[in-house]
Structures are given as structure tokens and as C-alpha cells.
Motif scaffolding. Structure first.
Motif, PDB file in Angstrom:
ATOM      1  N   LYS A   8     -20.401 -15.069 -18.114  1.00 14.02           N
ATOM      2  CA  LYS A   8     -19.546 -16.065 -18.762  1.00 14.02           C
ATOM      3  C   LYS A   8     -18.738 -15.346 -19.827  1.00 14.02           C
ATOM      4  O   LYS A   8     -19.289 -14.680 -20.685  1.00 14.02           O
ATOM      5  N   GLN A   9     -17.431 -15.509 -19.756  1.00 16.79           N
ATOM      6  CA  GLN A   9     -16.542 -14.805 -20.676  1.00 16.79           C
ATOM      7  C   GLN A   9     -15.678 -15.821 -21.405  1.00 16.79           C
ATOM      8  O   GLN A   9     -14.967 -16.601 -20.782  1.00 16.79           O
ATOM      9  N   THR A  10     -15.755 -15.811 -22.735  1.00 17.30           N
ATOM     10  CA  THR A  10     -14.894 -16.662 -23.553  1.00 17.30           C
ATOM     11  C   THR A  10     -13.984 -15.750 -24.380  1.00 17.30           C
ATOM     12  O   THR A  10     -14.029 -14.532 -24.234  1.00 17.30           O
ATOM     13  N   ARG A  13     -16.787 -14.133 -26.867  1.00 17.47           N
ATOM     14  CA  ARG A  13     -18.071 -13.597 -26.416  1.00 17.47           C
ATOM     15  C   ARG A  13     -18.065 -13.283 -24.927  1.00 17.47           C
ATOM     16  O   ARG A  13     -17.404 -13.948 -24.145  1.00 17.47           O
ATOM     17  N   LEU A  14     -18.853 -12.271 -24.569  1.00 17.43           N
ATOM     18  CA  LEU A  14     -19.146 -11.954 -23.175  1.00 17.43           C
ATOM     19  C   LEU A  14     -20.647 -12.128 -22.992  1.00 17.43           C
ATOM     20  O   LEU A  14     -21.439 -11.447 -23.645  1.00 17.43           O
ATOM     21  N   CYS A  15     -21.033 -13.062 -22.136  1.00 19.01           N
ATOM     22  CA  CYS A  15     -22.450 -13.326 -21.892  1.00 19.01           C
ATOM     23  C   CYS A  15     -22.781 -12.933 -20.460  1.00 19.01           C
ATOM     24  O   CYS A  15     -22.132 -13.373 -19.508  1.00 19.01           O
ATOM     25  N   ASP A  18     -28.699 -13.659 -19.990  1.00 13.69           N
ATOM     26  CA  ASP A  18     -29.131 -14.214 -21.269  1.00 13.69           C
ATOM     27  C   ASP A  18     -28.629 -13.419 -22.472  1.00 13.69           C
ATOM     28  O   ASP A  18     -28.901 -13.793 -23.613  1.00 13.69           O
ATOM     29  N   ASP A  19     -27.933 -12.306 -22.265  1.00 15.52           N
ATOM     30  CA  ASP A  19     -27.458 -11.452 -23.344  1.00 15.52           C
ATOM     31  C   ASP A  19     -25.986 -11.726 -23.633  1.00 15.52           C
ATOM     32  O   ASP A  19     -25.187 -11.852 -22.711  1.00 15.52           O
ATOM     33  N   CYS A  20     -25.640 -11.781 -24.928  1.00 19.65           N
ATOM     34  CA  CYS A  20     -24.252 -12.021 -25.325  1.00 19.65           C
ATOM     35  C   CYS A  20     -23.750 -10.894 -26.214  1.00 19.65           C
ATOM     36  O   CYS A  20     -24.506 -10.345 -27.019  1.00 19.65           O
ATOM     37  N   TYR A  21     -22.469 -10.560 -26.057  1.00 24.22           N
ATOM     38  CA  TYR A  21     -21.812  -9.492 -26.811  1.00 24.22           C
ATOM     39  C   TYR A  21     -20.504 -10.043 -27.367  1.00 24.22           C
ATOM     40  O   TYR A  21     -19.786 -10.762 -26.670  1.00 24.22           O
ATOM     41  N   THR A  22     -20.192  -9.693 -28.611  1.00 26.32           N
ATOM     42  CA  THR A  22     -18.931 -10.155 -29.190  1.00 26.32           C
ATOM     43  C   THR A  22     -17.780  -9.332 -28.625  1.00 26.32           C
ATOM     44  O   THR A  22     -17.890  -8.119 -28.459  1.00 26.32           O
ATOM     45  N   CYS A 121     -14.699  -8.957 -13.843  1.00 30.33           N
ATOM     46  CA  CYS A 121     -15.024  -8.975 -15.268  1.00 30.33           C
ATOM     47  C   CYS A 121     -14.370  -7.804 -15.994  1.00 30.33           C
ATOM     48  O   CYS A 121     -13.808  -7.975 -17.089  1.00 30.33           O
TER      49      CYS A 121
END
Length: 131
Positions: A8-10, A13-15, A18-22, A121
Motif C-alpha cells: 500500500k503506497q500513499t 508512507r509505503l506499507c 505489516d511494515d511501514c516506511y516514510t 511499486c
């Protein structure tokens, strides 16, 4: 074990699963296809790690203990082979502490459909990094 990779990419954030990265800390992204050389190096590393653990912890305490490092090497190499994946999604991430910039493997998969998802991605990430 997870069946497929969920990305999931906003805008912030990139998730991945279960892990998210700014997003502002991501410097670069890439998809790699691992070769047999990569798998053999991983097998060798995990085999040596498990053999050395058994050598230092158990040698001399059990009968036939001199054979345990060889068994540990074989078990570690087999485990590395069974858990190997063909495609890897990596990002170059700028940590906010003294760690600095380093490449992180954020997803692995053996499926061709997941490779296409990884490519998409990376394309979106590189577009956002340039604009």
C-alpha cells in the motif's frame, strides 16, 4: 506463512505487509532477481552459522558430538534453500539516527505476479522521488 505480498503506497508512507516506511526517507528502490550464486552464498552462510553454534556449544558434552557441526551445517544449508525466494524488493532508506543510508529488503517472493507488483511499486517510487 503469507500467501502473497500486500503493498500500500500513499503520499507519505509505503506499507509492505505489516511494515511501514516514510516516503521522505526513501532514497531509491530496486527489484532484484536472485541467482543460484546468491542462494549458494546464503546456504553457506546459514550453514556455517549453525555449524559454529553447535561446535562451540555442544562439542564434548554428548557422545558423537564431533559429527554435530556437520549435521548443523547440512540443516542450516537446507533451511536456507527451503526458505529462498527468487524476487526481492529493496529500498535505500535514510534512517534518522546514526545508522545513515542503507539498503533494506522489504519484500521477497517467488511468484511472477509479485515480481510485476514489485516492478510497479518501484516505478511509482522512482516517479515520486523525481517529482
Amino acid at each position: 506463512m503469507r500467501k502473497s505480498v500486500v503493498i500500500k503506497q500513499t503520499s507519505t508512507r509505503l506499507c509492505v505487509n505489516d511494515d511501514c516506511y516514510t516516503m521522505h526517507n526513501i532514497v531509491d528502490a530496486s527489484v532484484e532477481e536472485l541467482t543460484w550464486k546468491d542462494h549458494l552464498l546464503r546456504m553457506l552462510g546459514l550453514g556455517i552459522l549453525s555449524a559454529s553454534f553447535l561446535f562451540f556449544m555442544l562439542v564434548g558434552e554428548l557422545p558423537y558430538a564431533e559429527y554435530l557441526p556437520a549435521v548443523g551445517f547440512a540443516a542450516g544449508a537446507l533451511l536456507a534453500l527451503l526458505t529462498s525466494e527468487k524476487y526481492v524488493l529493496r529500498i535505500e532508506y535514510n534512517h534518522q539516527d546514526d545508522t545513515g543510508v542503507q539498503w533494506l529488503t522489504i519484500a521477497k517472493s517467488g511468484k511472477k505476479t509479485d515480481k510485476m507488483l514489485f516492478d510497479e511499486c518501484v516505478k511509482k517510487l522512482n516517479y515520486r522521488l523525481l517529482h
